[in-house]
Design a protein around this motif. Structure first.
Motif, PDB file in Angstrom:
ATOM      1  N   ALA A 102       0.825  -1.209   0.000  1.00 57.99           N
ATOM      2  CA  ALA A 102       0.000   0.000   0.000  1.00 57.99           C
ATOM      3  C   ALA A 102       0.856   1.254   0.000  1.00 57.99           C
ATOM      4  N   GLY A 103       1.937   1.267   0.786  1.00 56.23           N
ATOM      5  CA  GLY A 103       2.760   2.463   0.916  1.00 56.23           C
ATOM      6  C   GLY A 103       3.546   2.789  -0.325  1.00 56.23           C
ATOM      7  N   ALA A 104       3.998   1.769  -1.043  1.00 51.51           N
ATOM      8  CA  ALA A 104       4.809   1.994  -2.246  1.00 51.51           C
ATOM      9  C   ALA A 104       4.004   1.897  -3.527  1.00 51.51           C
ATOM     10  N   GLY A 105       2.752   1.445  -3.443  1.00 48.46           N
ATOM     11  CA  GLY A 105       1.950   1.289  -4.654  1.00 48.46           C
ATOM     12  C   GLY A 105       2.495   0.240  -5.593  1.00 48.46           C
ATOM     13  N   CYS A 106       2.978  -0.860  -5.016  1.00 49.18           N
ATOM     14  CA  CYS A 106       3.586  -1.910  -5.839  1.00 49.18           C
ATOM     15  C   CYS A 106       2.952  -3.256  -5.543  1.00 49.18           C
ATOM     16  N   VAL A 107       3.030  -4.141  -6.520  1.00 51.22           N
ATOM     17  CA  VAL A 107       2.719  -5.541  -6.268  1.00 51.22           C
ATOM     18  C   VAL A 107       3.830  -6.106  -5.389  1.00 51.22           C
ATOM     19  N   VAL A 108       3.452  -6.896  -4.396  1.00 53.75           N
ATOM     20  CA  VAL A 108       4.435  -7.593  -3.565  1.00 53.75           C
ATOM     21  C   VAL A 108       4.218  -9.089  -3.737  1.00 53.75           C
ATOM     22  N   ALA A 109       5.279  -9.803  -4.080  1.00 54.91           N
ATOM     23  CA  ALA A 109       5.255 -11.262  -4.161  1.00 54.91           C
ATOM     24  C   ALA A 109       6.116 -11.802  -3.030  1.00 54.91           C
ATOM     25  N   SER A 110       5.470 -12.353  -2.005  1.00 55.82           N
ATOM     26  CA  SER A 110       6.166 -12.874  -0.832  1.00 55.82           C
ATOM     27  C   SER A 110       6.426 -14.364  -1.028  1.00 55.82           C
ATOM     28  N   VAL A 111       7.671 -14.783  -0.836  1.00 57.00           N
ATOM     29  CA  VAL A 111       8.123 -16.116  -1.230  1.00 57.00           C
ATOM     30  C   VAL A 111       8.215 -17.039  -0.017  1.00 57.00           C
ATOM     31  N   ASP A 112       7.560 -18.186  -0.114  1.00 55.08           N
ATOM     32  CA  ASP A 112       7.584 -19.198   0.947  1.00 55.08           C
ATOM     33  C   ASP A 112       8.732 -20.171   0.689  1.00 55.08           C
ATOM     34  N   TYR A 113       9.960 -19.674   0.847  1.00 57.28           N
ATOM     35  CA  TYR A 113      11.137 -20.493   0.572  1.00 57.28           C
ATOM     36  C   TYR A 113      11.295 -21.590   1.629  1.00 57.28           C
ATOM     37  N   ARG A 114      12.070 -22.612   1.276  1.00 58.46           N
ATOM     38  CA  ARG A 114      12.274 -23.738   2.196  1.00 58.46           C
ATOM     39  C   ARG A 114      13.129 -23.309   3.392  1.00 58.46           C
ATOM     40  N   LEU A 115      12.766 -23.825   4.569  1.00 60.87           N
ATOM     41  CA  LEU A 115      13.419 -23.455   5.814  1.00 60.87           C
ATOM     42  C   LEU A 115      14.367 -24.553   6.302  1.00 60.87           C
ATOM     43  N   ALA A 116      15.421 -24.116   7.006  1.00 67.25           N
ATOM     44  CA  ALA A 116      16.292 -25.023   7.738  1.00 67.25           C
ATOM     45  C   ALA A 116      15.622 -25.348   9.084  1.00 67.25           C
ATOM     46  N   PRO A 117      15.975 -26.422   9.735  1.00 71.01           N
ATOM     47  CA  PRO A 117      17.025 -27.394   9.396  1.00 71.01           C
ATOM     48  C   PRO A 117      16.605 -28.466   8.396  1.00 71.01           C
ATOM     49  N   GLU A 118      15.304 -28.515   8.086  1.00 72.58           N
ATOM     50  CA  GLU A 118      14.866 -29.515   7.111  1.00 72.58           C
ATOM     51  C   GLU A 118      15.548 -29.320   5.763  1.00 72.58           C
ATOM     52  N   HIS A 119      15.783 -28.055   5.422  1.00 71.71           N
ATOM     53  CA  HIS A 119      16.389 -27.714   4.132  1.00 71.71           C
ATOM     54  C   HIS A 119      17.503 -26.700   4.382  1.00 71.71           C
ATOM     55  N   PRO A 120      18.705 -27.146   4.724  1.00 70.33           N
ATOM     56  CA  PRO A 120      19.797 -26.211   5.018  1.00 70.33           C
ATOM     57  C   PRO A 120      20.311 -25.527   3.758  1.00 70.33           C
ATOM     58  N   PHE A 121      21.237 -24.568   3.961  1.00 73.14           N
ATOM     59  CA  PHE A 121      21.902 -23.896   2.852  1.00 73.14           C
ATOM     60  C   PHE A 121      22.400 -24.937   1.861  1.00 73.14           C
ATOM     61  N   PRO A 122      22.181 -24.739   0.550  1.00 76.19           N
ATOM     62  CA  PRO A 122      21.737 -23.522  -0.144  1.00 76.19           C
ATOM     63  C   PRO A 122      20.276 -23.540  -0.603  1.00 76.19           C
ATOM     64  N   ALA A 123      19.406 -24.272   0.075  1.00 78.15           N
ATOM     65  CA  ALA A 123      18.022 -24.389  -0.392  1.00 78.15           C
ATOM     66  C   ALA A 123      17.338 -23.031  -0.480  1.00 78.15           C
ATOM     67  N   ALA A 124      17.447 -22.212   0.576  1.00 81.63           N
ATOM     68  CA  ALA A 124      16.737 -20.928   0.597  1.00 81.63           C
ATOM     69  C   ALA A 124      17.170 -20.005  -0.538  1.00 81.63           C
ATOM     70  N   PRO A 125      18.467 -19.759  -0.747  1.00 83.06           N
ATOM     71  CA  PRO A 125      18.831 -18.875  -1.860  1.00 83.06           C
ATOM     72  C   PRO A 125      18.465 -19.448  -3.227  1.00 83.06           C
ATOM     73  N   GLU A 126      18.469 -20.772  -3.374  1.00 84.78           N
ATOM     74  CA  GLU A 126      18.039 -21.357  -4.643  1.00 84.78           C
ATOM     75  C   GLU A 126      16.562 -21.051  -4.895  1.00 84.78           C
ATOM     76  N   ASP A 127      15.733 -21.204  -3.858  1.00 81.83           N
ATOM     77  CA  ASP A 127      14.307 -20.909  -3.996  1.00 81.83           C
ATOM     78  C   ASP A 127      14.070 -19.446  -4.333  1.00 81.83           C
ATOM     79  N   CYS A 128      14.800 -18.556  -3.664  1.00 81.65           N
ATOM     80  CA  CYS A 128      14.587 -17.122  -3.861  1.00 81.65           C
ATOM     81  C   CYS A 128      15.020 -16.685  -5.255  1.00 81.65           C
TER      82      CYS A 128
END
Length: 321
Positions: A102-128
């Motif tokens: 609302a403040g910036a007048g932009c579409v926001v796409a919020s990403v549900d990337y994989r979390l550690a410890p189930e998915h350690p590095f580099p899962a999160a940056p790959e998803d993003c």
């Protein structure tokens, strides 16, 4: 300056909660999700929808898309939530995303990337990285302009935004207009920054909690503690990256590494605006609408986005507000 009294009251109200690092991961996640109930109602947006996109492992990856008022196509912010690569979710950061939309007048796409410890590095940056590219390729479906994209995030999400910007520069795009880095993680937890000692405990996020986060994200770190896809401060070069807003908090273990990243970007010729919010602690964007100075910080972030999307990225040396 002294700790903001409104922040002090929030900290006092949470003194009875067990430290994050003493909890199991499921218990810590439940404790963080419970904060949603005490957050201020966020700004109104026109529409929110969830989408499932192909993830890097072939399994679906979820994104939540926020649509602002007005006629599109709108600029686009691809957002990555924080909390140590281990905790939080689309729901915990729903208010932040609505306020930025609302403040910036932009579409926001919020990403549900994989979390550690189930998915350690580099899962999160790959998803993003994948999600950012998908959003750019499918911008028209989102009501967004593929030529006006910013990546952003808070804390660990700020790390993921910085890493995504680095990787897009390395791998040929898509081009970004900016990177919104809200009290970002940019270095390893044992790097020796003075703010880790000054704010080791008593202000919400602690040094022990950061060690717990990194232990789950990189359980056997080895040489990866200097890998730029984990610690973007250690990238060989920061030249050619998009303009950045870097915000930090006076009472935050991450303060110094965030400001060091801003200086590293500036030295490489990147247009940088950096603000240290005095009297505030880590996580202050959650309290926009409840804490006056946090509301002002959210307004600054939204204003910076508006300027960047308009092709006027502002620059200032580290300002104390």
């Amino acid at each position: 300056m002294p700790l903001d009294p409104q922040i002090g009251a929030l900290l006092e109200a949470g003194r009875h909660l067990p430290p994050t690092e003493t909890l199991s991961v499921p218990a810590a996640r439940a404790q963080y999700e419970a904060r949603i109930a005490v957050m201020a109602p966020p700004a109104r947006v026109v529409r929110v929808e969830e989408r499932s996109i192909p993830g890097p492992t072939g399994l679906p990856l979820r994104i939540r898309v926020y649509m602002p008022e007005g006629q599109g196509p709108h600029p686009l912010l691809v957002f990555f939530h924080g909390s140590g690569f281990v905790l939080c979710s689309l729901d915990t950061h729903d208010g932040i995303c609505r306020n930025l939309c609302a403040g910036a007048g932009c579409v926001v796409a919020s990403v549900d990337y994989r979390l550690a410890p189930e998915h350690p590095f580099p899962a999160a940056p790959e998803d993003c990285l994948l999600a950012t590219r998908w959003c750019a390729e499918h911008a028209a479906e989102l009501g967004a302009d593929p030529a006006r994209i910013v990546v952003g995030g808070d804390s660990a999400g700020g790390n993921l935004a910085a890493v995504t910007a680095l990787r897009l520069r390395e791998d040929g795009g898509p081009a970004l207009l900016g990177q919104l880095l809200l009290y970002p993680v940019t270095d390893w937890h044992a790097a020796g920054w003075p703010s880790y000692a000054e704010n080791a405990e008593g202000y919400g996020l602690t040094r022990a909690t950061m060690a717990w986060f990194w232990g789950h994200y990189m359980p056997d770190p080895g040489p990866a503690v200097s890998h730029p896809h984990a610690v973007p401060l250690h990238a060989a070069s920061h030249a050619g990256l998009p303009p950045a807003l870097v915000t930090t908090a006076e009472y935050d273990p991450l303060r110094d590494e965030g400001e060091a990243y801003a200086e590293r970007l500036r030295a490489a010729g990147v247009t940088v605006a950096c603000t240290r919010w005095l009297g505030l602690n880590h996580g202050f964007y959650f309290w926009a609408g409840r804490v006056d100075r946090c509301t002002a910080a959210m307004e600054e972030a939204a204003g910076w986005l508006r300027e960047v999307f308009a092709g006027r990225p502002p620059a200032w040396a580290t300002a104390h507000r």
